[in-house]
Each structure stands twice: as structure tokens, then as C-alpha cells.
Design a protein around this motif. Structure first.
Motif, PDB file in Angstrom:
ATOM      1  N   LEU A 218       0.810  -1.214   0.000  1.00  0.00           N
ATOM      2  CA  LEU A 218       0.000   0.000   0.000  1.00  0.00           C
ATOM      3  C   LEU A 218       0.843   1.263   0.000  1.00  0.00           C
ATOM      4  N   ASN A 219       2.083   1.176   0.442  1.00  0.00           N
ATOM      5  CA  ASN A 219       2.960   2.348   0.410  1.00  0.00           C
ATOM      6  C   ASN A 219       3.319   2.750  -1.012  1.00  0.00           C
ATOM      7  N   ASP A 220       3.118   1.815  -1.954  1.00  0.00           N
ATOM      8  CA  ASP A 220       3.399   2.122  -3.361  1.00  0.00           C
ATOM      9  C   ASP A 220       2.181   2.674  -4.088  1.00  0.00           C
ATOM     10  N   VAL A 221       1.033   2.734  -3.395  1.00  0.00           N
ATOM     11  CA  VAL A 221      -0.210   3.167  -4.030  1.00  0.00           C
ATOM     12  C   VAL A 221      -0.485   4.626  -3.672  1.00  0.00           C
ATOM     13  N   HIS A 222      -0.843   5.416  -4.666  1.00  0.00           N
ATOM     14  CA  HIS A 222      -1.196   6.817  -4.432  1.00  0.00           C
ATOM     15  C   HIS A 222      -2.631   6.891  -3.945  1.00  0.00           C
ATOM     16  N   GLY A 223      -2.839   7.383  -2.729  1.00  0.00           N
ATOM     17  CA  GLY A 223      -4.170   7.472  -2.161  1.00  0.00           C
ATOM     18  C   GLY A 223      -4.883   8.748  -2.549  1.00  0.00           C
ATOM     19  N   THR A 224      -6.116   8.614  -2.984  1.00  0.00           N
ATOM     20  CA  THR A 224      -6.903   9.777  -3.405  1.00  0.00           C
ATOM     21  C   THR A 224      -7.964  10.149  -2.388  1.00  0.00           C
ATOM     22  N   GLY A 225      -8.046   9.452  -1.290  1.00  0.00           N
ATOM     23  CA  GLY A 225      -9.038   9.748  -0.273  1.00  0.00           C
ATOM     24  C   GLY A 225      -8.599  10.847   0.655  1.00  0.00           C
ATOM     25  N   LYS A 226      -9.404  11.111   1.666  1.00  0.00           N
ATOM     26  CA  LYS A 226      -9.109  12.153   2.635  1.00  0.00           C
ATOM     27  C   LYS A 226      -7.812  11.845   3.366  1.00  0.00           C
ATOM     28  N   ASP A 227      -6.965  12.871   3.509  1.00  0.00           N
ATOM     29  CA  ASP A 227      -5.662  12.735   4.170  1.00  0.00           C
ATOM     30  C   ASP A 227      -4.784  11.692   3.490  1.00  0.00           C
ATOM     31  N   GLY A 228      -4.976  11.512   2.174  1.00  0.00           N
ATOM     32  CA  GLY A 228      -4.155  10.556   1.451  1.00  0.00           C
ATOM     33  C   GLY A 228      -4.542   9.114   1.656  1.00  0.00           C
ATOM     34  N   ARG A 229      -5.769   8.890   2.136  1.00  0.00           N
ATOM     35  CA  ARG A 229      -6.232   7.536   2.403  1.00  0.00           C
ATOM     36  C   ARG A 229      -6.324   6.747   1.101  1.00  0.00           C
ATOM     37  N   VAL A 230      -5.862   5.487   1.139  1.00  0.00           N
ATOM     38  CA  VAL A 230      -5.903   4.608  -0.035  1.00  0.00           C
ATOM     39  C   VAL A 230      -7.280   3.987  -0.131  1.00  0.00           C
ATOM     40  N   LEU A 231      -7.936   4.179  -1.268  1.00  0.00           N
ATOM     41  CA  LEU A 231      -9.264   3.633  -1.495  1.00  0.00           C
ATOM     42  C   LEU A 231      -9.192   2.372  -2.336  1.00  0.00           C
ATOM     43  N   LYS A 232     -10.310   1.666  -2.406  1.00  0.00           N
ATOM     44  CA  LYS A 232     -10.381   0.450  -3.208  1.00  0.00           C
ATOM     45  C   LYS A 232     -10.064   0.746  -4.669  1.00  0.00           C
ATOM     46  N   GLU A 233     -10.605   1.873  -5.156  1.00  0.00           N
ATOM     47  CA  GLU A 233     -10.348   2.249  -6.549  1.00  0.00           C
ATOM     48  C   GLU A 233      -8.874   2.482  -6.811  1.00  0.00           C
ATOM     49  N   ASP A 234      -8.152   2.998  -5.793  1.00  0.00           N
ATOM     50  CA  ASP A 234      -6.719   3.237  -5.958  1.00  0.00           C
ATOM     51  C   ASP A 234      -5.963   1.923  -6.131  1.00  0.00           C
ATOM     52  N   VAL A 235      -6.367   0.921  -5.363  1.00  0.00           N
ATOM     53  CA  VAL A 235      -5.713  -0.385  -5.467  1.00  0.00           C
ATOM     54  C   VAL A 235      -5.983  -1.007  -6.829  1.00  0.00           C
ATOM     55  N   LEU A 236      -7.251  -0.939  -7.280  1.00  0.00           N
ATOM     56  CA  LEU A 236      -7.592  -1.510  -8.585  1.00  0.00           C
ATOM     57  C   LEU A 236      -6.865  -0.806  -9.709  1.00  0.00           C
ATOM     58  N   LYS A 237      -6.769   0.520  -9.613  1.00  0.00           N
ATOM     59  CA  LYS A 237      -6.064   1.277 -10.642  1.00  0.00           C
ATOM     60  C   LYS A 237      -4.592   0.911 -10.677  1.00  0.00           C
ATOM     61  N   HIS A 238      -3.997   0.734  -9.475  1.00  0.00           N
ATOM     62  CA  HIS A 238      -2.589   0.360  -9.398  1.00  0.00           C
ATOM     63  C   HIS A 238      -2.371  -1.037  -9.993  1.00  0.00           C
ATOM     64  N   ALA A 239      -3.349  -1.942  -9.737  1.00  0.00           N
ATOM     65  CA  ALA A 239      -3.231  -3.299 -10.272  1.00  0.00           C
ATOM     66  C   ALA A 239      -3.356  -3.311 -11.789  1.00  0.00           C
ATOM     67  N   GLU A 240      -4.240  -2.460 -12.326  1.00  0.00           N
ATOM     68  CA  GLU A 240      -4.408  -2.408 -13.771  1.00  0.00           C
ATOM     69  C   GLU A 240      -3.154  -1.907 -14.460  1.00  0.00           C
ATOM     70  N   GLY A 241      -2.400  -1.081 -13.751  1.00  0.00           N
ATOM     71  CA  GLY A 241      -1.158  -0.577 -14.332  1.00  0.00           C
ATOM     72  C   GLY A 241      -0.028  -1.575 -14.260  1.00  0.00           C
ATOM     73  N   SER A 242      -0.253  -2.707 -13.560  1.00  0.00           N
ATOM     74  CA  SER A 242       0.776  -3.752 -13.455  1.00  0.00           C
ATOM     75  C   SER A 242       0.182  -5.052 -13.955  1.00  0.00           C
ATOM     76  N   PRO A 243       0.440  -5.437 -15.216  1.00  0.00           N
ATOM     77  CA  PRO A 243      -0.160  -6.650 -15.783  1.00  0.00           C
ATOM     78  C   PRO A 243       0.078  -7.897 -14.955  1.00  0.00           C
ATOM     79  N   SER A 244       1.208  -7.946 -14.279  1.00  0.00           N
ATOM     80  CA  SER A 244       1.517  -9.153 -13.500  1.00  0.00           C
ATOM     81  C   SER A 244       0.641  -9.291 -12.277  1.00  0.00           C
ATOM     82  N   LEU A 245      -0.086  -8.179 -11.941  1.00  0.00           N
ATOM     83  CA  LEU A 245      -0.923  -8.215 -10.748  1.00  0.00           C
ATOM     84  C   LEU A 245      -2.382  -8.442 -11.069  1.00  0.00           C
TER      85      LEU A 245
END
Length: 496
Positions: A218-245
Motif C-alpha cells: 500500500l505504500n506504493d499506491v497513491h491514495g486519493t481519499g481524505k488525508d491521502g487515504r488509499v481507497l479500493k479504486e486506488d488499489v484496482l487502478k494500481h493493479a491495472e497498471g501492473s499486468p503481472s498483478l
């Protein structure tokens, strides 16, 4: 579900005594602490004071010390006695010899109101899948494990705020001061937002659990929520950018057979029945095996099954070869009881089992399960058919109980249902014999006069513990079993 019990010792001094008079009356000397009434026998037997017995024409007196320690058994954990009202709900002992279980799923979440005997979660031991129920009425205060975690017997699964207790006055900060055991960085979805234990990224337990499934830090994921909170959409977006994931839903199951090929290595934890197979096969490999292979003519068996099907009036019953094979196996074991035995290695003793509890190896999506049909020697072929159907359904749903999978005395492995001709099975200890049956197939058979005709043949391979069984015993037993299969009319004649 029975909770982990603890014994609470109390020391209670007594100076009272009981006396059995010559008239057959049970009496006790009065004191300032007793009432002048005849005590009941139940009260007498439960008393922990000094006692003496004296009979007419008898000088024998039996005394119990006037001060003893009394043992009381309670199903409450020690923490349950705390006036704070926060009750630890531990993983109960789910069966003999079970030391740990895998948590499969929760039926509640933090903040839920729970009634007595309401299911809390489902766990799987190396023997069966079991629901853990609540013995309290209250509110779920804190959940300490997530699905997939291995929980030791006796460890706290969750903490409950028991209804009507002082715990209802505790604040959320008080609950946070309770130190749970060290876990993975995942928690149960639905609980409060907290920081990732491996870094400072804010996220909910549901998001952390999702990130773990993807193998994302999660430290590699850019959080778009309040106070930089990582949201579910952030994780999915990060996974889509990494084919191996990219995640394949079918690969999230623990079942070994369902793991698909990936370009990258993937670690698959073995759980439940698969962990059992690791343990039992490791132990079995240390036992000296020998195998006896035989071919059996199944023409009469095929005709018998066809007759059963043609005369079947119950649509819920499906007739197969297996129930007849199971019953005929039991009939043969009656003449060769050492085939239905267990070996005690420590005392070097063989226990001849009175009941024929025949285990049936079943390949399921959750691993290899071996439930057994109890007391086959007393069941009809129709009763065996119904019991086999029940066990197969429970195995498919991963709902076998500890009773269903314990107490087996011999095992049948029907590899022919998948397509193999024969196999070399390893023992299901402490049993001394296991039988692998291949598929029934038409083969060319030569008669004594040289004519060739088709025969329905099945190959069986009997694996035996050579510390207990010798080759001659296994061969004679197999001949007896073969005789019943090839001549089912004799089987019917001798059945009870």
C-alpha cells in the motif's frame, strides 16, 4: 460449541461429619452452621466436608479429611470473570488431537449485536469444517483474525461486549488499548480505518485485504481519499497498471487443483484436508508397505447394477457399483478380521476392530476427504447407498463433521471414477489396509478352449502394512472379496 474450560480451585474448610447409624439412617451432628434436617443423598455425595461411615456390627470407619480442595469446571475463560465486561471468545477444541484451524469466513462484523448460540464464524480443521457459535448475548467489540489465518486452539478469535455489563461504558479508545496478537497486515472488512502495519498508508481493512490478494504494498499506491487515504479504486487502478498483478477470481481459492498457470510464481498455502494429507502421507511413508494386485470379473456386478436401476422407484437414489463393493468388502473382512484392524506402534499391539467403518476417499475442491460409512456389517446395500450419497453431498459442500471423518478402519479409493486403471495407495494410518480400485472396462478374455470373448474387468491394488499383514493373508482375503463380487448371489445368500 463448547468453550475452552478452566478449573477453578476453591478451598473450603469444614468441621462437619456424616454418620451412617445402625438403623440405616444418614445423620449429621448439628452445629451453628447446620439446620436440623435430614440431608439428601445428593447433598451428601456432593459434600466436601469430613465424613465417616459406621454400620451396625461393623467396626470399620471410613473418613475423609475435614479440609479438601474442591474442583469446579467452568466453560468460561478466565478473562470472562473480569468485571470489565469485555469477554474473550477463544477458538474451542473442535476435536480430539486438533491443535489449530483455518478461519474460513466470519458471519458477523465489529459492532454487530449477537445472540446466544448465533454462528460467529466458520473454521476448518484438518478433519472437518465447523461453525463456531456464541455463548454470549452482546456486541462484537473487536475481531482479531481474518479469513485465511491459522488460529491455534485456545487463542482469542474476537472480543465481545457482553450485554448489560460494565463493558457498555467503555469507549473506543479503551478497546484500542487491548493488544491483539500480531497478525498479518490484513483485517476483516468493515472495521475501522487504521494504518498499514508495514508503513504509514491510511486504509480500511477491506482495502488492505484486497491489496494483499493482489500482492500490492500500500505504500506504493497513491491514495486519493481524505488525508491521502488509499481507497479500493486506488488499489484496482494500481493493479491495472501492473499486468503481472491482474487477478483471476478462480485463483483466490486455496484448493490446489484450482490454481491456474501464471507467468510468475505463486505461493499457495495448504489448508484443511490438504494439510491433513501432508501429515498422514508423511507418516505413512515411514511404514513398510507391500501391494497385492488382482483383476476381478465384474460382469455379474454390471448386471446387478442395471437391475437395481431398472427397478428403482426413488428418484433421489442413484445406484452405482460402489455400495455393492463396500458390502462385499465387509463380508470378506468378517472372515479375515486382521484386515479390519489398527496398529499401535508404541505398545506393538494390533486392535481388531468390531465395527466395519469403511472410508471412501473423495476428491473435492477443498482437497482429499476420507469420510467413512459406520457399521457396514449391519447395513443393507440400500442403506449403504443412502449413506454414501449423504457423505458425498457433505464433502462437496465442505460440511463433513468430525464424526464423519473419524474412526475409519479400512479405506477404499475409487480412482476408476476419474479414469485410472489402478494405483499404488499409501495407508491411511493407523489402518493397516487400503484398496485402490480402477475403472471397470471391457477387455478380451481367452477361454480354456481358445475362444475370445469380452469381459468387464476391474483391477484392484491392496496396500497393506507389512508389520501386521503378510502376503498370504492379503491374497486369501482378496480371493474371498473377489468371490463375492463375481458371484453376487452368494453375497446375497450370506448377508444378514
Amino acid at each position: 460449541m463448547t468453550m475452552i474450560g478452566r478449573r477453578i480451585w476453591q478451598q473450603r474448610p469444614r468441621t462437619l461429619s456424616w454418620r451412617w447409624s445402625s438403623g440405616g439412617t444418614l445423620t449429621r451432628p448439628y452445629s451453628s452452621t447446620t439446620s436440623p434436617q435430614r440431608p439428601s443423598l445428593v447433598r451428601f455425595l456432593s459434600s466436601d466436608g469430613a465424613a465417616s461411615f459406621r454400620a451396625a456390627n461393623c467396626s470399620v470407619v471410613f473418613s475423609i479429611p475435614s479440609t479438601i480442595n474442591k474442583c469446579r469446571y467452568t466453560t468460561h475463560a478466565l478473562a470472562d470473570l473480569s468485571p470489565s465486561g469485555i469477554v474473550d471468545v477463544p477458538l474451542a477444541q473442535t476435536g480430539e488431537g486438533i491443535a489449530e484451524c483455518e478461519l474460513l469466513q466470519w458471519f458477523v462484523k465489529e459492532g454487530d449485536q449477537v445472540d446466544e448460540f448465533q454462528p460467529l464464524c466458520e473454521v476448518q480443521s484438518d478433519k472437518a469444517t465447523i461453525e463456531i457459535t456464541s455463548r454470549y448475548k452482546g456486541k462484537v467489540a473487536q475481531i482479531l483474525y481474518v479469513p485465511g489465518n491459522i488460529v491455534k486452539v485456545g487463542e482469542t478469535l474476537l472480543k465481545m461486549d457482553v450485554e448489560g455489563s460494565a463493558a457498555s461504558t467503555l469507549s473506543s479508545s479503551d478497546l484500542e488499548s487491548i493488544n491483539p496478537p500480531i497478525l498479518d497486515s490484513t483485517e476483516l472488512p468493515g472495521s475501522e480505518v487504521s494504518k498499514n502495519t508495514k508503513g504509514g498508508a491510511l486504509s480500511t481493512p477491506a482495502v488492505r485485504h484486497l491489496a494483499k490478494e493482489y500482492g500490492i504494498d500500500l505504500n506504493d499506491v497513491h491514495g486519493t481519499g481524505k488525508d491521502g487515504r488509499v481507497l479500493k479504486e486506488d488499489v484496482l487502478k494500481h493493479a491495472e497498471g501492473s499486468p503481472s498483478l491482474l487477478r483471476d477470481e478462480d485463483n483466490l481459492r486455496y484448493a490446489f487443483a484450482e490454481v491456474k498457470w501464471h507467468p510468475n510464481d505463486k505461493t499457495v498455502p495448504l489448508r484443511g484436508f490438504q494439510r491433513t494429507m501432508v501429515k498422514t502421507m508423511t507418516m505413512a511413508a515411514k511404514v513398510p508397505h507391500f501391494h497385492y494386485v488382482e483383476g476381478i470379473n465384474c460382469d455379474a456386478l454390471v448386471e446387478l447394477k442395471t437391475s437395481f436401476q431398472n427397478n428403482n422407484s426413488d428418484p433421489n437414489i442413484k445406484h452405482t457399483f460402489l455400495p455393492v463393493l463396500i458390502k462385499s468388502l465387509s463380508m470378506a473382512m468378517s472372515k479375515y478380521p486382521f484386515m479390519n484392524s489398527c496398529f499401535n506402534e508404541e505398545s506393538v499391539e494390533v486392535i481388531l476392530k468390531g465395527s466395519h467403518n469403511i472410508g471412501i476417499a473423495m476428491a473435492t475442491s477443498h482437497g482429499l476427504a476420507v469420510p467413512n460409512i459406520k457399521n457396514v456389517q449391519s447395513l443393507s446395500i440400500l442403506e449403504i447407498t443412502k449413506e454414501l450419497s449423504r457423505l458425498q453431498h457433505l464433502a462437496k459442500e465442505n460440511k463433513l463433521s468430525p464424526v464423519d471423518v473419524s474412526g475409519g478402519t479400512i479405506t477404499l479409493s475409487n480412482i476408476g471414477a476419474i479414469g485410472g486403471k489402478f494405483g499404488s495407495p499409501l495407508l491411511n494410518l493407523p489402518e493397516v489396509a487400503i484398496i485402490a480400485m480402477g475403472r471397470i472396462q471391457k477387455v478380451a478374455h481367452f477361454a480354456e478352449d481358445g475362444d475370445v470373448y469380452p469381459v468387464s474387468t476391474m483391477t484392484v491394488n491392496i496396500g497393506a502394512d507389512h508389520r501386521v499383514l503378510d502376503g498370504a493373508t492379503v491374497a486369501r482375503f482378496c480371493n474371498e472379496w473377489k468371490h463375492f463380487i463375481e458371484n453376487p448371489e452368494i453375497l446375497m445368500l450370506q448377508m444378514r
